[in-house]
Design a protein around this motif. Structure first.
Motif, PDB file in Angstrom:
ATOM      1  N   UNK A  19       9.690  -5.559  -1.607  1.00 40.29           N
ATOM      2  CA  UNK A  19       9.330  -5.330  -2.087  1.00 40.29           C
ATOM      3  C   UNK A  19       8.249  -4.881  -2.898  1.00 40.29           C
ATOM      4  N   UNK A  20       6.887  -5.995  -2.418  1.00 42.80           N
ATOM      5  CA  UNK A  20       5.357  -6.278  -2.989  1.00 42.80           C
ATOM      6  C   UNK A  20       5.303  -4.726  -2.622  1.00 42.80           C
ATOM      7  N   UNK A  21       5.943  -3.840  -1.268  1.00 47.40           N
ATOM      8  CA  UNK A  21       5.617  -2.833  -1.426  1.00 47.40           C
ATOM      9  C   UNK A  21       6.297  -1.417  -2.140  1.00 47.40           C
ATOM     10  N   UNK A  22       7.216  -1.754  -2.535  1.00 50.23           N
ATOM     11  CA  UNK A  22       8.416  -0.760  -3.835  1.00 50.23           C
ATOM     12  C   UNK A  22       7.544  -1.016  -5.052  1.00 50.23           C
ATOM     13  N   UNK A  23       6.554  -2.228  -5.628  1.00 52.08           N
ATOM     14  CA  UNK A  23       5.981  -2.347  -6.794  1.00 52.08           C
ATOM     15  C   UNK A  23       5.133  -1.048  -6.714  1.00 52.08           C
TER      16      UNK A  23
END
Ligand code: COA
Length: 123
Positions: A19-23
């Motif tokens: 999720x941090x990559x997408x954020x």
């Protein structure tokens, strides 16, 4: 603002896209949009209401869109959505959305009034 592909290096320990990559893709896209509005240095001050509706898989194409919501004295906010398209498929769906706020800052990193506003700031 951003179009990219989710790669194996962007996965968590379970093999799912982190999720941090997408954020971070959304923050990059919003940062580009904010810089176009402000015309100078900006920093992210807040990310509100992030919700992940669907997973992203390795090989998916991910697109981030920024819609201008508000221009304040020193800050600017965008509704940023991320969309994914699975490999070899036409259909895409919205995987997450959040309100990103950026602040115009001077050379010392202090908030500075927004003076220059681009004509078309949503895409
Ligand atoms: C962003 C930063 C420069 C703001 O400095 P500050 O002295 O706290 O600024 P202010 O309180 O005057 O707020 C500046 C603007 O941000 C807005 N703001 C502050 N907190 C906010 C929040 N939680 N949500 C939305 N907007 C917010 C204020 O409303 C104001 O906007 P306006 O002038 O349009 O009304 C400072 O907090 C900072 O450097 N933070 C770290 C930023 C950073 O490193 N980001 C990357 C993270 S890795």
């Amino acid at each position: 603002m951003i179009q990219t592909i989710a790669l194996p290096k962007d996965t968590n320990s379970y093999g799912d896209i982190f999720g941090g990559w997408l954020l971070s893709q959304m923050d990059l896209g919003g940062g580009i949009a904010a810089k176009e509005v402000v015309g100078g240095r900006i920093t992210t001050v807040a990310i509100d209401g992030m919700r992940f509706w669907h997973p992203v898989h390795v090989g998916d194409t991910v697109c981030c869109y920024a819609d201008l919501v508000r221009i304040g004295r020193t800050s600017v906010s965008f509704n940023i959505t991320a969309w994914s398209t699975q490999i070899h498929r036409e259909h895409r769906h919205c995987v997450t959305q959040a309100l990103f706020t950026y602040v115009a800052i001077d050379a010392e990193g202090r908030p500075t009034p927004i003076t220059r506003i681009a004509s078309d700031s949503s895409r």
